[in-house]
Design an enzyme around this catalytic site. Structure first.
Site: not given
Ligand code: X5A
Ligand code: ZN
Length: 684
Positions: A22, A94, A137, A174, A176, A267
């Site tokens: 994946d 995801d 998330h 983060d 995201h 990230d």
């Molecule tokens: C915790 C985190 C990122 C998910 C990315 C999915 N999740 N494309 O960094």
């Molecule tokens: Zn993230």
């Protein structure tokens, strides 16, 4: 009172992985945790932390955020076949499941709650939990984005329930958007959720319109959800710091949390294949430091994302080393934020102005300009548009972020002496300070100079000795033998002149001179850029207005907490960071009216500059402040100021005017996008 930093980690959380192909999930690997922990061990940081065991969360703890149906469903995953797991996974976005992930997800919550327990009970000051799976998330009834249970959201509910915590700040750095956390607390004014995230006008995962700056919270929770969308990749240290200075920190200080939780995803650091940002690992030292004086220092960092193993490990080390209290590295190469970041800052400040006193006078966003809302083709951030600094054109259109190179963060060596104090006879040296006296360092040359410069007429032996101490102390700080110091003097103005002159004779020095309170400051010494003078007082500015002389006039001087805090966060800190001094000289004028806790905040925050080299000068009769000042210099978090009221409108206005005047010279003071360029596709 020594209080430690907790580190919570268990190898068990490395025991699950993606079992099929994946592309969306392939970056979430067990090695993330292994390399992070190994780096902490290798750098001697793990050993300096209080190691605390993990535990499994109870059902009741999971249910603080998640539904019974969802918990029961996840409970069945350890018994599923590979095919069943793949099918189960398909209903979510995801994310992947593994027979052991339920166990790990319970450990991840348990690790986070262990951290909260140890911080809330005062067994440790702060700490970090290295966990997998991440959490931000995941939602009431859904796994999402590598996350199964929402560790940080559960921790916030847990702290409220178990410790009666009234206000929790969640800082999600983060890259995201932690939409799961947002959904959980959207209508809850007791949890302030802040997140910045790669957004690209809704083109980046999870591609939600509710990740934009205008999702501010609902009902009673309106104003308590702060989203900063990044509409371009390649954001740098100055973009991150600008958001801290002009959005997060003012709101956070006004909120006055009694616990800070950090959704610490890395990230958002350079080299990350998901984030594609360019902030270097050392920026996390600053982000951490800037949060460490909130909530009386009660800070729990919990790992979320971070997929470049090198960048991740370095960033984790920077964070933990800062929690431990080591000197923060010099902030590197800070220009101003880029146009796109400014546009985001402008928008979020404007969206929140009705909710936060500190933002009341923020500039409105042009109403005719809907361009930030347009679903545009993702744009790369080109170096060209970066404010003030010219960059070479990138060779490839598609930047290969994983091939990004950056220097390893420099070692952060703590000087042998943390805090030295030179105090008049009869004042006891505070615990943990090294008493500094002239007998140690009778430098005849310095003595001669001082006599020449300051004592042509009078012959005050005591004063001369004090000034001698001062010079010797500065020298030892320059040699990095002493981190910071506190000197009580009979005449604070004269001592200040002496210190400035001393520092100026050393070729490399830039001195940030911070004067608090009314009293003559050396406004003439600032033309060559070797000194930047910021004076916060109640007196109308006198003398030349220049780039290096910043008189901040508050009507009630330093006695108005809210106004003073606003001046520090929105003006002094950005100036200081951009100036990047080798020394901070912090001078408290007599009768400044500043209350002790605000003074301690200031002292603590300023230690993010000049690698912690701060010299504090105070008047001899302020003996009662010696203890609290020394304690802040030693790294003890300042007491919480609690929620702040509104600053005086006239003060806010005068701060805004000052910021406006200085913006051309100091790019880190900017909070609005250049008119015309805002949101336009056409750039330069
Ligand atoms: C915790 C985190 C990122 C998910 C990315 C999915 N999740 N494309 O960094
Ligand atoms: Zn993230």
């Amino acid at each position: 009172m020594m209080m430690g930093t907790a580190l919570i980690y268990d190898e068990q959380m490395t025991k699950y992985k993606l079992l099929w192909v994946d592309p969306a999930c392939k970056v979430e690997v067990p090695e993330r945790l292994i390399v992070s922990h190994e780096a902490l061990v290798r750098n001697g940081l793990a050993d300096r932390c209080v190691s605390i065991p993990v535990r499994e969360a109870t059902d009741a703890e999971v249910l603080l955020v998640h539904s019974e149906e969802y918990l029961e469903a996840v409970k069945r995953t350890p018994y599923m076949s590979l095919g069943d797991l793949m099918e189960f996974t398909l209903q979510y976005g995801d994310v992947y499941f593994h027979p052991n992930i339920y166990h790990c997800a319970k450990l991840a919550i348990g690790a986070t709650l262990q951290l909260v327990d140890n911080v809330m009970t005062g067994r440790v000051r702060n700490g970090m939990a290295l966990v997998r799976p991440p959490g931000h998330h995941s939602q009431h009834s859904a796994a999402n984005g590598f996350c199964v249970f929402n560790n940080v959201a559960i921790a916030a509910q847990y702290a409220k329930q178990k410790y009666g915590t009234k206000r929790v700040l969640i800082v999600d750095w983060d890259v995201h958007h932690g939409q799961g956390v947002q959904y959980c607390f959207e209508d809850d004014p007791s949890v302030l959720y802040f997140s910045w995230h790669r957004y690209e006008h809704q083109n980046f995962w999870p591609m939600l319109k509710e990740s934009d700056y205008d999702s501010v919270g609902k009902d009673k929770g309106a104003g308590f959800n702060i989203n900063v969308p990044w509409n371009k990749v390649g954001m740098e240290n100055s973009d991150y710091l600008a958001v801290f200075f002009h959005v997060l920190l003012p709101a956070a200080y006004e909120f006055g949390p009694d616990l800070v939780l950090v959704s610490a995803g890395f990230d958002s650091a350079i080299g990350d294949p998901e984030g594609k940002m360019c902030a270097t690992p050392d920026v996390f030292a600053h982000l951490t430091h800037l949060l460490m004086n909130l909530a009386g220092g009660k800070l729990c960092a919990v790992l979320e994302g971070g997929y470049n193993l090198t960048s991740l490990a370095q960033s984790v080390c920077q964070t933990v080393q800062t929690l431990l209290g080591d000197p923060v590295p010099r902030p590197t190469e800070l220009g101003g934020p880029c146009e796109s970041a400014l546009e985001s800052i402008h928008c979020v400040r404007s969206a929140h102005k009705q909710y936060w006193s500190c933002l009341k006078h923020a500039a409105d966003r042009p109403t005719s300009d809907l361009s930030t809302k347009l679903f545009k083709v993702a744009e790369q951030k080109s170096g060209e548009e970066r404010n003030g600094v010219e960059h070479k054109e990138k060779e490839n259109e598609e930047m290969n972020t994983e091939a990004a190179v950056w220097p390893e963060p420099p070692k952060r060596l703590a000087p042998p002496v943390h805090t030295a104090s030179a105090l008049p006879g009869g004042v006891a040296c505070p615990d943990g300070c090294k008493c500094f006296s002239s007998s140690e360092d009778p430098n005849p040359f310095v003595l001669g100079e001082l006599r020449e410069n300051f004592f042509k007429e009078s012959e005050d032996k005591d004063a001369l000795t004090t000034l001698c101490n001062l010079s010797a102390l500065l020298e030892r700080m320059e040699k990095n033998e002493i981190r910071n110091g506190l000197v009580l003097v009979r005449d604070v103005s004269m001592a200040m002149m002496c210190a400035v002159q001393h520092a100026a004779t050393s070729l490399t020095n830039r001195v940030l001179l911070v004067c608090v309170g009314d009293g003559a400051a050396p406004t003439h010494i600032t033309e060559d850029g070797k000194t930047l003078l910021v004076q916060i007082s109640s007196k109308e500015p006198e003398g030349q207005k220049s780039k290096y002389y910043v008189p901040v006039c508050l009507r009630k001087g330093c006695s108005d907490m809210a106004g003073f805090t606003q001046a520090v966060l929105g003006l002094l800190l950005p100036l200081g960071y951009e100036y990047d001094p080798n020394l901070v000289l912090l001078v408290r004028m007599p009768d400044s009216g500043l209350c002790e806790s605000v003074w301690q905040q200031l002292t603590g925050l300023l230690q993010g500059l000049a690698q912690g080299h701060t010299l504090v000068l105070m008047q001899e009769d302020e003996k009662a402040s010696v203890g609290p000042t020394a304690s802040s210099l030693l790294g003890t978090p300042a007491p919480s100021l609690g929620p702040l009221g509104a600053p005086l409108p006239e003060d806010v206005e005068s701060l805004e005017r000052l910021r406006h005047r200085l913006q051309a010279d100091w790019k880190l003071l900017q909070t609005t996008a250049a008119p015309g360029s805002g949101g336009s596709d056409q750039r330069d």
